[in-house]
Write an enzyme that holds these catalytic residues in place. Structure first.
Site, PDB file in Angstrom:
ATOM      1  N   CYS A 129       0.890  -1.160   0.000  1.00 36.30           N
ATOM      2  CA  CYS A 129       0.000   0.000   0.000  1.00 36.30           C
ATOM      3  C   CYS A 129       0.931   1.214   0.000  1.00 36.30           C
ATOM      4  O   CYS A 129       1.957   1.179  -0.669  1.00 36.30           O
ATOM      5  CB  CYS A 129      -0.952  -0.028   1.196  1.00 36.30           C
ATOM      6  SG  CYS A 129      -0.164  -0.251   2.807  1.00 36.30           S
ATOM      7  N   LYS A 130       0.594   2.272   0.694  1.00 32.46           N
ATOM      8  CA  LYS A 130       1.496   3.426   0.693  1.00 32.46           C
ATOM      9  C   LYS A 130       2.686   3.194   1.626  1.00 32.46           C
ATOM     10  O   LYS A 130       3.837   3.218   1.196  1.00 32.46           O
ATOM     11  CB  LYS A 130       0.741   4.701   1.091  1.00 32.46           C
ATOM     12  CG  LYS A 130       1.599   5.961   1.028  1.00 32.46           C
ATOM     13  CD  LYS A 130       0.754   7.222   1.081  1.00 32.46           C
ATOM     14  CE  LYS A 130       0.048   7.366   2.417  1.00 32.46           C
ATOM     15  NZ  LYS A 130      -0.695   8.658   2.501  1.00 32.46           N
TER      16      LYS A 130
END
Length: 348
Positions: A129-130
């Site tokens: 994800c981030k």
């Protein structure tokens, strides 16, 4: 540059804890199992100053894993790297940061992960994800529960051990809650079809907050996942100011109640509680829950065998409660209520 990356990824383990070539040592990625990697996002442009350089990630994957890898991108927001660099070895399963995905979508992700492993035995899945923590952990822990032989508790502990230098791998209560929902689906797979094909509605009747703070005003709202390109939850209902609500005193505690009267076909719902008042800074907490699986989870964690009683969760009146500590963002402010109870009815 590597110092900046180390600051951004502080608290998380990376390849510097593994025995790898020094050129890859500052990549923020780690093996959770021999076949599943957790990673923060690859990045290009200015973002690569503090994230994984996409070229370094690509070089690591292609030199260490040859062509036996697939990237699972969990970012619903715009990516900060060139997806084309990793195609065709990239699959997008985006959902909003700091939130779980819809339950059936989460189940579909882990089912597809298993299908990929079944068809490609040498495959390694690289999940990101981030920051490579919350959303990544939600999916990886759910996979380990569904197909790795672990309980939800064991998967969360393993993820923390493998991913973190300090702190917990998953810290957002709603994401943890959905991993436990997956455990119920794993234990009682016959419930899946019943939930998938349930076209009934849920009628929300009332909310009750126990021990709210004096001189504070609470505003409640219900939201659902967006089905379009907008990743923000869609508002379904919002209460008015506390002056129109019922407040009583029981055993020295202020009990605040409100009628809702909302009917919806949504099963995954976000409850948000905002505090406003003359002597308080505005603040809010929230929690995602599934209208069928939350009452199941309560009984499951209490050791009650409900295998023959599925209809009692698919229809009929339910009463579920969340303590302050079970709300997302609850650590960011002092508690402004002790417990919140929701009464609703599932109708076919």
């Amino acid at each position: 540059m590597n110092i900046l990356r180390s600051v951004v990824s502080r608290g998380r383990k990376g390849l510097k804890q593994e025995k790898v070539n020094r050129s890859f040592a500052y990549l923020d990625m780690v093996y959770i199992t021999s076949k599943v990697i957790a990673m923060s996002t690859p990045a290009a442009g200015i973002h690569k100053l503090y994230r994984n350089d996409e070229l370094d990630v690509f070089k690591y994957l292609t030199t260490q894993l040859k062509d036996n890898w697939i990237l699972l991108n969990l970012c619903a927001e715009e990516t900060v790297y060139h997806l084309e660099l990793f195609k065709p070895n990239v699959i997008n399963y985006g959902f909003q940061d700091h939130n779980p995905p819809p339950l059936l979508f989460l189940w579909a992700i882990v089912m597809n992960m298993d299908a990929l492993f079944q068809t490609q035995p040498l495959l390694t899945l690289v999940v990101h994800c981030k920051a490579g923590k919350g959303r990544t952990g939600t999916v990886i822990c759910s996979y380990l529960v569904a197909f790795g032989g672990l309980t939800a508790k064991q998967s969360l502990e393993l993820y923390t051990e493998k991913r973190m230098v300090r702190g917990h791998g998953l810290t957002i209560s709603s994401q943890i809650r959905y991993v436990y929902y997956i455990e119920i689906l794993k234990q009682f797979p016959n419930y899946l079809k019943a939930v998938e094909f349930n076209t009934g509605t849920t009628f929300f009747k009332s909310f009750k907050c126990l021990n709210i703070k004096k001189n504070s005003s609470l505003i409640l709202s219900l939201h659902a996942f967006s089905k379009g390109r907008n990743i923000n939850p869609v508002a379904l209902w919002k209460s008015s100011d506390i002056s129109s609500h019922n407040v009583s005193i029981k055993e020295g505690k202020r009990i605040w109640g409100i009628q809702c009267n909302l009917e919806t076909s949504e099963k995954d719902l976000l409850l948000r509680v905002e505090r406003k008042g003359q002597f308080y800074f505005p603040s809010s907490v929230q929690c995602w829950f599934h209208t069928h699986f939350q009452p199941m989870l309560v009984e499951y964690t209490n050791g009650i065998n409900f295998q023959q009683g599925i209809n009692s969760f698919l229809q009929g009146q339910q009463s579920i409660s969340f303590s302050w500590s079970e709300m997302d963002n609850s650590r960011r402010s002092d508690p402004f209520f002790e417990q919140l109870t929701i009464v609703y009815e599932n109708v076919f």
